[in-house]
Design a protein around this motif. Structure first.
Motif, PDB file in Angstrom:
ATOM      1  N   PRO A   1     -22.420 -16.430 -21.384  1.00  0.00           N
ATOM      2  CA  PRO A   1     -23.350 -17.773 -21.156  1.00  0.00           C
ATOM      3  C   PRO A   1     -22.427 -18.510 -20.015  1.00  0.00           C
ATOM      4  O   PRO A   1     -21.309 -18.493 -19.927  1.00  0.00           O
ATOM      5  CB  PRO A   1     -23.085 -18.461 -22.214  1.00  0.00           C
TER       6      PRO A   1
ATOM      7  N   SER B   1     -24.994 -23.909 -21.568  1.00  0.00           N
ATOM      8  CA  SER B   1     -26.206 -23.679 -22.407  1.00  0.00           C
ATOM      9  C   SER B   1     -27.148 -24.975 -21.957  1.00  0.00           C
ATOM     10  O   SER B   1     -26.733 -25.848 -21.502  1.00  0.00           O
ATOM     11  CB  SER B   1     -25.838 -23.638 -23.867  1.00  0.00           C
TER      12      SER B   1
ATOM     13  N   GLY C   1     -24.854 -19.499 -31.319  1.00  0.00           N
ATOM     14  CA  GLY C   1     -26.128 -19.511 -30.675  1.00  0.00           C
ATOM     15  C   GLY C   1     -25.767 -18.635 -29.208  1.00  0.00           C
ATOM     16  O   GLY C   1     -26.205 -17.560 -28.997  1.00  0.00           O
TER      17      GLY C   1
ATOM     18  N   SER D   1     -26.559 -14.700 -28.302  1.00  0.00           N
ATOM     19  CA  SER D   1     -27.736 -14.422 -27.173  1.00  0.00           C
ATOM     20  C   SER D   1     -27.153 -13.371 -26.307  1.00  0.00           C
ATOM     21  O   SER D   1     -27.911 -12.689 -25.620  1.00  0.00           O
ATOM     22  CB  SER D   1     -27.832 -15.885 -26.321  1.00  0.00           C
TER      23      SER D   1
ATOM     24  N   TRP E   1     -38.075  -8.328 -25.501  1.00  0.00           N
ATOM     25  CA  TRP E   1     -38.470  -9.544 -25.603  1.00  0.00           C
ATOM     26  C   TRP E   1     -39.610 -10.037 -24.579  1.00  0.00           C
ATOM     27  O   TRP E   1     -40.364 -10.813 -24.891  1.00  0.00           O
ATOM     28  CB  TRP E   1     -37.316 -10.408 -24.990  1.00  0.00           C
TER      29      TRP E   1
ATOM     30  N   THR F   1     -27.153 -16.484 -18.217  1.00  0.00           N
ATOM     31  CA  THR F   1     -26.108 -15.900 -18.438  1.00  0.00           C
ATOM     32  C   THR F   1     -25.492 -15.022 -17.340  1.00  0.00           C
ATOM     33  O   THR F   1     -26.304 -14.510 -16.505  1.00  0.00           O
ATOM     34  CB  THR F   1     -25.924 -14.668 -19.668  1.00  0.00           C
TER      35      THR F   1
ATOM     36  N   PRO G   1     -32.267 -11.735 -30.571  1.00  0.00           N
ATOM     37  CA  PRO G   1     -32.393 -10.813 -29.455  1.00  0.00           C
ATOM     38  C   PRO G   1     -33.254  -9.528 -29.687  1.00  0.00           C
ATOM     39  O   PRO G   1     -33.138  -9.153 -30.757  1.00  0.00           O
ATOM     40  CB  PRO G   1     -30.939 -10.325 -29.150  1.00  0.00           C
TER      41      PRO G   1
ATOM     42  N   SER H   1     -21.026 -24.009 -23.403  1.00  0.00           N
ATOM     43  CA  SER H   1     -21.500 -23.068 -24.304  1.00  0.00           C
ATOM     44  C   SER H   1     -20.282 -22.770 -25.540  1.00  0.00           C
ATOM     45  O   SER H   1     -20.263 -21.818 -26.079  1.00  0.00           O
ATOM     46  CB  SER H   1     -21.768 -21.629 -23.742  1.00  0.00           C
TER      47      SER H   1
ATOM     48  N   VAL I   1     -31.449 -18.791 -30.842  1.00  0.00           N
ATOM     49  CA  VAL I   1     -31.708 -17.725 -30.036  1.00  0.00           C
ATOM     50  C   VAL I   1     -33.021 -17.232 -29.966  1.00  0.00           C
ATOM     51  O   VAL I   1     -33.560 -16.973 -30.958  1.00  0.00           O
ATOM     52  CB  VAL I   1     -30.547 -16.620 -30.298  1.00  0.00           C
ATOM     53  N   ARG I   2     -33.675 -16.883 -28.773  1.00  0.00           N
ATOM     54  CA  ARG I   2     -34.965 -16.149 -28.756  1.00  0.00           C
ATOM     55  C   ARG I   2     -34.580 -14.550 -28.844  1.00  0.00           C
ATOM     56  O   ARG I   2     -33.791 -13.927 -28.069  1.00  0.00           O
ATOM     57  CB  ARG I   2     -35.454 -16.280 -27.276  1.00  0.00           C
TER      58      ARG I   2
ATOM     59  N   ASN J   1     -31.066 -15.826 -21.110  1.00  0.00           N
ATOM     60  CA  ASN J   1     -30.479 -15.358 -22.155  1.00  0.00           C
ATOM     61  C   ASN J   1     -31.345 -14.326 -23.141  1.00  0.00           C
ATOM     62  O   ASN J   1     -30.792 -13.470 -23.712  1.00  0.00           O
ATOM     63  CB  ASN J   1     -29.619 -16.353 -23.102  1.00  0.00           C
ATOM     64  N   PRO J   2     -32.639 -14.514 -23.287  1.00  0.00           N
ATOM     65  CA  PRO J   2     -33.221 -13.615 -24.002  1.00  0.00           C
ATOM     66  C   PRO J   2     -33.463 -12.178 -23.621  1.00  0.00           C
ATOM     67  O   PRO J   2     -33.944 -11.209 -24.214  1.00  0.00           O
ATOM     68  CB  PRO J   2     -34.813 -14.237 -24.221  1.00  0.00           C
TER      69      PRO J   2
END
Lengths: 306, 266, 412
Positions: C139, C142, C124, C128, C371, C301, C367, C337, C364-365, C91-92
């Motif tokens: 997603p 999760s 979240g 992402s 990244w 995802t 976006p 999710s 979330v990392r 996801n990131p």
């Protein structure tokens, strides 16, 4: 130089300038140019361009001159990684050749089972780098690793060294695994060279009263020059290519303590997609290899004429 | 005495292999035991299961096919080159040797992207195993040439010159005199190339997209992913992969490696 | 081409409605790259197979690609026009693919979809896969992190597993009591490895202290990293934490060599079965009394590459994945999710409750399209401090400047 060449031509030397030989030589060279030279040129081009990984198909990219190289040198990890690469290569090659040579000489003695037992050493060469990395990672584990268990049982250590996560030990650990991997290759090549030395040379030397050390120095070493040159240069080139093992063992860590140029170049290109800088580093490695290759080539030049 | 020392050295050297087998035979929980056990408490042999579940038969077949193809091509292309390079030292030959060494300077992990792009443009990815054979040959040729060249260098030139005087053609001299006399070196290089090619990973992974055509090393890598690190499985897989080669090698090696000590040339 | 896609789409919809009526359209073959493995009944393979049975006009050729290589391979493939239709991306990294136009913008298809309701996604997971207002991937489920406890070890150390450590200070105190070098046991197992897994494990600590991925060198980052450093320096966690992936660390917990572990729900679908002790789960401890809860939002995802010739058919597979979210926990070791997709009888019900609660705090990392570089900077920072090559402040300052320049480069 010209005198030497002339002496070569004094032979009935049919071997000079024949179409058959040119064809024999051209076949592998053309193949290599097709398969390897183009990727190398492509890498050189990328090293002076601003490259977006999503756009690798096109060669028309912004030219950035030496910017990728400058970024590379300004990276705080650069010095450490350069030193690591030097240490990794030197220690690996020196140890591999020394141990390989010692084993080759040892197995040259004719004792029962010599050939069979020597063959067993090649088992390591069979193992894919991936598997070797996995096994050594296992053995080097700080808490449940068998290396520490053996060292502790033999009373050599009290506290468990963390081979892979201690920044002072990670590089030595990778070097040890790499030496293990390279010894059979060196041993077998050096054995082939040793086997080709005519026995009567030693017999003649023995009759002249030469001891084993003297005949090693005066017969074995000179006769092995071509093989040793080949083994050392190939060793350097191979060690500079070692990627699987580092990927399997430490991924260059912790904190770049065991990172080397070839792995860093991959990280730059394919982990953070700074493919221009990754290519710049690859080009620097090419330059080093060119140096090693030219040393090797000039050593063969002497040997062909001799 | 010497034999005993040799056995001791071999045993020490092969300890990592032993550890692979022992780990393969342990239960997953025992693997992480601290301190480690040198012999599994409870045998946990899943060789058949791993072999069947992971479809190792076709992986191994693909590995052998690719290794054989790459070895064949390497030997065909490289033997002549090695011979010529052992005989000539003019500028062209030295340049060729330099080029051969330089072109294998970069590891496959770095070369694979340009190779992928080029092979994709040429349509070679439609025959992915051939693509890997070509890429791997590119990698092994320099090794083979450099390894084999000294063996040719040790073939006395006088024999060739004499045959030549007797009217033998250049190709006959090469095939009937030089190659047979250098056969031990050629054979050893061939075996090293084959074994290295069996372990090829980066090109197979990137150039082969169909699982049916994939090699055993890539299958092995499937174990090493995140979230399921099945070390017992990895080592079982590795053991299955390595054992047949070891057995084959053990059977043949007196002929292969044993030939070395005999010394082909007096 | 377009007509045949439309025809097969229509035929497929009919087939879906009538369950199993014969279909005449030419079958479409989708290629799908995933990190799942064929042999372990993992989600991608299971769902693709079911989807094929329900939609005889579509075949899905699934290929396993290693976690570490999949983004890279997908980028190379999409750049050369040889990519798959569907690909599984962490996801990131969705922002990276979306910002380069590599993923199809799914927003119009989602709008037209009768199956997917974007409002059902938890915030979240939705964030992402969102980039500049568009949804670029879905997603597949999760995951997040929680604390696992060895209840037996707790009792032996005269601690009550029903009162798990709630703050860092309590975690440290409990870990110290649980650590027993003579029994080869550490208090805590976690992962500080130099890859995305380590970043995933580190961010909740910074976040609970008040920082985040884009602000690492403040007091929050320093206190989080100093805390990590203390755990390892004082041997409450193994030094090999720096080179162990999450599952490897968790295995030491399963083997009884660590009394607590920080890991995700994936451990419940296999590894935990090896535990020969009573265990339980708890929320991740927070920085101090009253500090906010924080956890990481993980999981891959599924996106459609813009080179796909069959985006409509590929989207139908995404709809199917969405419709099966309720099976994520019991069958695939993931959390749903979307809302109202809880399994009726969740396996490990207590752990399920913990993880579902933790999901509320999962962040979330990013976006950010940069990244991979940002994550690398964070990894270098914690590894530098944990190996004492720099103080936490120095390491995080260097990390911050790398993060800043990576973000600057990504948004010219």
């Amino acid at each position: 130089m010209s005198a030497r060449r002339r002496s070569g031509q004094d032979r009935p030397g049919f071997l000079h300038r024949s179409g058959f030989e040119t064809a024999l030589l051209a076949a592998p060279v053309l193949f290599l140019v097709a398969v390897s030279a183009l990727p190398v040129l492509y890498t050189i081009a990328m090293s002076v361009q601003s490259v977006d990984m999503f756009d690798i198909l096109s060669l028309h990219r912004p030219f950035v001159g030496l910017r990728n190289y400058i970024h590379l040198f300004h990276n705080p990890a650069a010095g450490r990684i350069a030193l690591n690469t030097l240490l990794f290569t030197t220690c690996s090659v020196v140890a591999q050749v020394t141990i390989g040579f010692a084993l080759a000489v040892f197995f040259q003695r004719r004792f029962p089972g010599a050939a069979t037992i020597r063959g067993v050493f090649l088992a390591a060469w069979i193992m894919p780098g991936l598997v070797v990395g996995a096994i050594w990672k296992w053995m080097f584990a700080g808490d449940s690793g068998v290396v520490n268990a053996i060292l502790a049982a033999s009373g050599l250590i009290h506290a468990h060294p963390f081979w892979l996560s201690d920044p002072h030990l990670a590089l030595p650990a990778v070097i040890i695994a790499n030496i293990w991997l390279g010894v059979p290759f060196n041993m077998i090549l050096l054995s082939v060279g040793l086997a080709a030395i005519p026995r009567d040379l030693y017999e003649a030397a023995a009759m002249d009263g030469a001891g084993s050390i003297r005949s090693f120095v005066s017969i074995t070493l000179p006769m092995m020059r071509a093989t040793i040159a080949a083994v050392v240069s190939l060793g350097i080139i191979f060690t500079l290519q070692q990627y699987d093992l580092i990927s399997g063992l430490t991924e260059g860590g912790p904190a770049n303590a065991s990172n080397v140029a070839q792995y860093w170049s991959w990280q730059l290109s394919f982990q953070t997609y700074q493919i221009g800088q990754g290519s710049a580093l690859a080009v620097l490695m090419l330059a080093v290899t060119a140096l090693v290759a030219s040393i090797y080539v000039s050593s063969t030049r002497r040997e062909v004429v001799a | 005495m010497d034999t005993g020392l040799a056995l001791l050295l071999a045993a020490a050297y092969l300890f990592p292999l032993y550890w692979m087998y022992v780990t393969a035979l342990k239960e997953p929980r025992e693997i992480f035991l601290n301190p480690p056990s040198f012999w599994p408490h409870r045998l946990h042999a899943e060789f058949v299961q791993v072999f069947v579940e992971h479809g190792m038969a076709h992986y191994l077949w693909n590995s052998c096919l690719i290794a054989a193809g790459a070895t064949l091509l390497t030997v065909l292309l490289g033997t002549g080159g090695a011979f010529v390079l052992s005989r000539r030292n003019d500028r062209m030959a030295l340049g060729a040797l330099f080029l051969v060494l330089l072109l294998q300077a970069l590891p496959p992990s770095l070369l694979v992207t340009p190779i992928f792009v080029a092979f994709n443009q040429l349509g070679l990815l439609a025959t992915p195993r051939l693509a890997v054979v070509l890429a791997q040959t590119g990698r092994m040729l320099p090794l083979f040439i450099v390894l084999t060249r000294p063996s040719f260098a040790q073939v006395p030139r006088e024999l060739e010159d004499a045959a030549r005087m007797d009217g033998a053609s250049r190709s006959k001299v090469f095939l009937l005199i030089a190659v047979p006399l250098a056969r031990n070196g050629i054979l050893v290089s061939t075996i090293l190339v084959f074994l290295q090619s069996l372990g090829e990973y980066v090109y197979s992974r990137s150039l082969i997209s169909s699982d049916q055509l994939q090699t055993a090393t890539v299958g092995l890598r499937g174990f090493l992913g995140t979230n399921t690190t099945d070390w017992s499985g990895i080592m079982t897989y590795a053991a299955i992969y390595v054992t047949p080669i070891l057995v084959l090698f053990a059977l043949l090696q007196t002929r292969i490696v044993g030939g070395l000590t005999a010394g082909a040339l007096k | 081409m377009y007509r045949s896609t439309t025809a097969s789409l229509a035929a497929g919809l009919v087939a879906l409605a009538l369950q199993s009526s014969p279909v005449r359209a030419e079958p479409v073959t989708l290629t799908f790259w995933t990190i799942d493995k064929p042999d372990q009944a993992q989600q991608s393979y299971v769902l693709a197979h079911e989807f094929e049975t329900k939609n005889p006009d579509i075949r899905i050729a699934v290929k396993h690609v290693d976690f570490a290589d999949i983004s890279n391979d997908a980028i190379r493939a999409v750049a050369t026009g040889s990519g798959p239709d569907l690909v599984s991306i962490d996801n990131p990294e969705v922002a990276l693919f979306a910002s380069h136009g590599a993923f199809v913008d799914l927003t119009p298809m989602i709008k037209a979809s009768k199956i997917i309701d974007p409002a059902r996604f938890f915030p979240g997971p939705l964030a992402s896969v969102t980039w500049k207002g568009g949804i670029y991937a879905l997603p597949r489920g999760s995951n997040t992190l929680a604390l696992y406890l060895n209840d037996d070890a707790f009792r032996r150390a005269k601690l009550d597993p029903a009162r798990p450590p709630a703050t860092w200070a309590e975690l440290r105190a409990d870990a110290a009591k649980l650590t027993d070098p003579a029994a080869n046991r550490y208090g805590l197992a976690f992962s500080a490895i130099a890859d995305e897994e380590g970043t995933f494990q580190f961010l909740p600590w910074i976040q609970s202290a008040g920082g985040d991925w884009n602000k690492v060198n403040g007091a929050a980052g320093v206190s989080a990293l100093t805390f990590w450093q203390g755990l390892i320096d004082d041997k409450l966690a193994s030094r090999d934490t720096l080179v162990r992936a999450q599952t490897d660390s968790f295995q030491t917990f399963v083997a009884g060599n660590a009394a607590m572990a920080i890991s995700g729900p994936w451990e419940l679908s296999g590894p935990i079965a090896g535990a020969r002790f009573a265990w339980s789960t708890a929320l991740l401890p927070v920085a101090g009394p009253g500090a906010p809860h924080a956890s990481a939002l993980g999981e891959h995802t599924f996106g459609i590459l813009h080179t796909s010739a069959h985006p409509a058919a590929a989207f139908r597979f995404l709809e199917y994945v969405y419709s099966q979210e309720g099976r994520d926990w019991n069958e695939f070791g993931m959390l749903p999710s979307i809302r109202n997709a809880d399994p009726k009888n969740p396996a490990h019900p207590k752990a399920y409750a913990t993880f579902i609660e933790e999901m509320r705090y999962a962040r979330v990392r990013g976006p950010s399209p940069a990244w991979p570089s940002i994550s690398k900077a964070i990894q270098s920072a914690y590894q530098g401090a944990l190996t004492h090559q720099a103080t936490p402040q120095q390491a995080l300052d260097a990390g911050q400047s790398a993060i800043d320049s990576a973000r600057e480069e990504a948004s010219p």
